[in-house]
Design an enzyme around this catalytic site. Structure first.
Site, PDB file in Angstrom:
ATOM      1  N   GLU A   9      -6.373 -17.060  19.299  1.00 26.56           N
ATOM      2  CA  GLU A   9      -5.961 -17.046  20.707  1.00 26.56           C
ATOM      3  C   GLU A   9      -6.605 -15.872  21.437  1.00 26.56           C
ATOM      4  OE1 GLU A   9      -1.693 -16.696  20.573  1.00 26.56           O
ATOM      5  OE2 GLU A   9      -1.464 -18.695  19.687  1.00 26.56           O
TER       6      GLU A   9
ATOM      7  N   ASP B  74      -0.671  -7.054   3.441  1.00 30.70           N
ATOM      8  CA  ASP B  74      -0.155  -6.490   2.195  1.00 30.70           C
ATOM      9  C   ASP B  74       0.344  -7.596   1.262  1.00 30.70           C
ATOM     10  OD1 ASP B  74       0.716  -3.883   0.923  1.00 30.70           O
ATOM     11  OD2 ASP B  74       2.645  -4.901   0.959  1.00 30.70           O
TER      12      ASP B  74
HETATM   13  C1  GLC Z   1       0.532  -3.062  -1.696  1.00 29.70           C
HETATM   14  C2  GLC Z   1       0.328  -1.690  -1.129  1.00 29.70           C
HETATM   15  C3  GLC Z   1       1.123  -0.716  -1.939  1.00 29.70           C
HETATM   16  C4  GLC Z   1       2.579  -1.085  -1.856  1.00 29.70           C
HETATM   17  C5  GLC Z   1       2.807  -2.538  -2.272  1.00 29.70           C
HETATM   18  C6  GLC Z   1       4.154  -3.025  -1.865  1.00 29.70           C
HETATM   19  O1  GLC Z   1       0.012  -3.207  -2.966  1.00 29.70           O
HETATM   20  O2  GLC Z   1      -1.041  -1.379  -1.089  1.00 29.70           O
HETATM   21  O3  GLC Z   1       0.936   0.610  -1.526  1.00 29.70           O
HETATM   22  O4  GLC Z   1       3.310  -0.252  -2.692  1.00 29.70           O
HETATM   23  O5  GLC Z   1       1.883  -3.391  -1.659  1.00 29.70           O
HETATM   24  O6  GLC Z   1       4.217  -3.171  -0.472  1.00 29.70           O
END
Ligand code: GLC
Length: 568
Positions: free
Chosen positions: A278, A223
């Site tokens: 790993e 993310d």
């Molecule tokens: C990314 C995710 C989104 C979230 C953001 C903050 O863009 O896809 O859903 O709100 O990160 O974590």
């Protein structure tokens, strides 16, 4: 284009152990709270997913990507993580996770977990400790705390805005009750940014990667992979100085932004790669990095995460020329970086593509209106939406995507032809984007409404209780039960295309063919497999050959407008 991978199916080895399994995988994203609810509390859960493994197997996907399932107050749909190495009790237990993982693997489906390293939640024990500790303490060093400006520190350290709207700094109350320091949050205030210059944070995430890898997770979706490292040397530039031309975060192409896409971020991923390697087969990763196209390859490097999302098609209009340019450029980039391309039209952050393509002005990310605002995000007038055309184009675009070399990411519900839900009452909305942009954006809840499994009954078979986001009456028409076994349904179309894709993909080559029309794209893949996509409204003649699958009905030897076909 060069053939960079030999598929396990060709070499005859065990496909589960194939280190290249991800290169041309079709990956189905599950938003766990909205997939299937086993205990009737209105929230989808892990047992619900396990129960639907036969459905996933029939669909013919290669992997599941699970959006966050960790303990969370759901300030941002689970992307506010309280504990990186546990399951949210609302969704189940670690034992339920193991059972789900085993069931997926037994069905030949890999599992990709979503990892959220840029920020924790404000309920994480680290953040709670930081609040209880004094200025300058080691506990505060795990986050980004600053004194405010002004006589009493009442002005935030900079005028930066959060991605979700409103200020990117929040003031805390010190343990002695006085107004105190500010912490940075690029997203919601419940998502304080972690300080990635801390060795402790780095080590802890390596531990998390091993924790899930040891439990059988095959890969990670990372993310906001482009925000982890920051240079917050004073004086902090103002938002206008940072974005003089008003461009977004991804407008910077030289690593000079204080927090987006800095060069040093890749040092982190080199360490992660060592952990991935790993394991046998090595764990995979895909970066969510909304960066300048010229810098995406760094995230996709085999020495780094290995793959990065390419959101270009998702942001493009339904237009042959635009699609062709994007496909050509991305395949060339993938060849150069050693990664394989990724393709995606829908996910939990954007308006569903069956709806975007039914809105005026082409159907890009938020389907821009004339005022530059997203149509749906601003609340699209229903009469502007052409549901039939949207779905027709979505199916055509999807069939084209499934014919491309690289991995295809699908979002739960698109296999049913689901439309975005625009009609969620304000009182039931959940997305922080909505609350932080009152009256401007309606946020992302419309693509996160729980799936309809049955045509009627409580929450259309999602569970035995009311779904956590309201499902409209028209969901009945898109229910799994309404489409299962029905010739021509979107579900049967996805099943056929995904099955064929597995059989047909033997290499990563693609050759463009002359289509005879600017509105039509035509290409071949090895094995005598051809794709013809008609982006125009007028029918065109189909080349000779056996039609393997089409995104809509054909008209004799003609390919109608807004339709794609595969031929052999
Ligand atoms: C990314 C995710 C989104 C979230 C953001 C903050 O863009 O896809 O859903 O709100 O990160 O974590």
């Amino acid at each position: 284009m060069s053939n960079t991978a030999t598929l396990a199916t060709l070499s005859g080895s065990d496909p589960a152990a194939d280190p290249n399994w991800w290169r041309q995988a079709s990956v189905y994203q599950i938003y766990p709270r909205s997939f299937s609810d086993s205990n009737g509390d209105g929230l989808g859960d892990l047992k619900g997913i396990t129960a639907k493994v036969p459905y996933l197997k029939d669909l013919g996907i290669d992997a599941v990507w699970l959006s966050p399932f960790y303990p969370s107050a759901l300030a941002d749909g689970g992307y506010d993580v309280d504990d990186y190495r546990d399951v949210d009790p609302k969704l189940g237990t670690l034992a339920d996770f193991d059972a789900m993982s085993a069931a997926l693997h037994a069905a030949g489906i890999k599992l990709i977990a979503d990892i959220v390293p840029n920020h924790s939640s404000n309920r994480h024990e680290w953040f709670q400790e930081a609040l209880a500790s004094p200025r300058g303490s080691a506990a505060r060093e795990r986050y980004i705390f600053r004194d405010g400006k002004g006589e009493n520190g009442e002005i935030p350290p900079s005028d930066w805005e959060s991605v979700f709207g409103g200020p990117a700094w929040e003031r805390i109350t010190e343990p002695d009750g006085t107004p105190g320091q500010w912490y940075m949050h690029i997203f919601a205030k419940e998502q304080p940014d972690l300080n990635w210059s801390s060795r402790e944070i780095r080590d802890d995430f390596l531990k998390t990667l091993r924790f899930w890898s040891d439990r059988g997770v095959d890969g990670f979706r990372v993310d906001v992979a482009h925000a982890l490292t920051k240079d917050l040397t004073e004086p902090l530039l103002s938002k206008v100085e940072l974005n003089p031309a008003g461009t977004g975060a991804d407008g910077h192409d030289d690593g000079s932004h204080p927090f987006w896409d800095r060069d040093e971020v890749h040092e982190i991923y080199v360490e992660w790669r060592e952990v991935f390697n790993e394991y046998n087969p090595p764990r995979t990763a895909v970066a969510e990095a909304w960066v300048h196209a010229s810098r995406r390859a760094r995230y996709a490097s085999p020495q780094g995460l290995g793959q990065a999302f390419n959101f270009d098609l998702l942001q493009a209009d339904f237009n042959a020329e635009e699609f062709r340019e994007i496909i050509t450029r991305n395949l060339a980039e993938a060849t150069e970086s050693g990664a394989s391309s990724t393709w995606v039209f829908s996910n939990h952050d954007v308006v569903r593509h069956a709806t975007r393509y039914g809105l005026p002005q082409g159907g890009g990310r938020h389907a821009k209106g004339q005022d530059g605002k997203g149509w749906l995000l601003a609340g699209a007038p229903a009469e502007e939406l052409d549901v039939e055309l949207g779905l027709r184009r979505a199916r055509a675009a999807t069939l084209l995507m499934l014919a491309l070399p690289g991995s295809a990411y699908l979002y739960q519900g698109e296999e049913l032809g689901l439309q975005e839900v625009a009609e969620i009452p304000d009182a039931q909305r959940q997305d922080p984007t909505f609350f932080r942009n009152k009256g401007v954006e309606i946020g992302r809840d419309g693509c996160r409404v729980p799936l309809p499994w049955q045509t009627e009954g409580t929450s259309f078979g999602f569970g035995d209780g009311a779904a956590h986001l309201p499902q409209p009456a028209w969901f009945s028409r898109y229910a799994v039960a309404a489409e299962d076994g029905v010739e021509g349904s979107t579900l049967e179309f996805y099943r056929r295309a995904l099955k064929l894709r597995r059989e047909l993909q033997t290499s990563e080559e693609l050759d463009w063919l002359d289509s005879g029309s600017a509105d039509v794209l035509r290409f071949s893949r090895p094995g005598g497999w051809q794709t013809v996509a008609n982006f125009g409204d007028e029918p065109v003649e189909l080349p000779a050959g056996e039609v393997l699958v089409s995104s809509g009905p054909l008209d004799g030897g003609l390919l109608p407008g807004n339709t794609t076909a595969w031929l052999r």
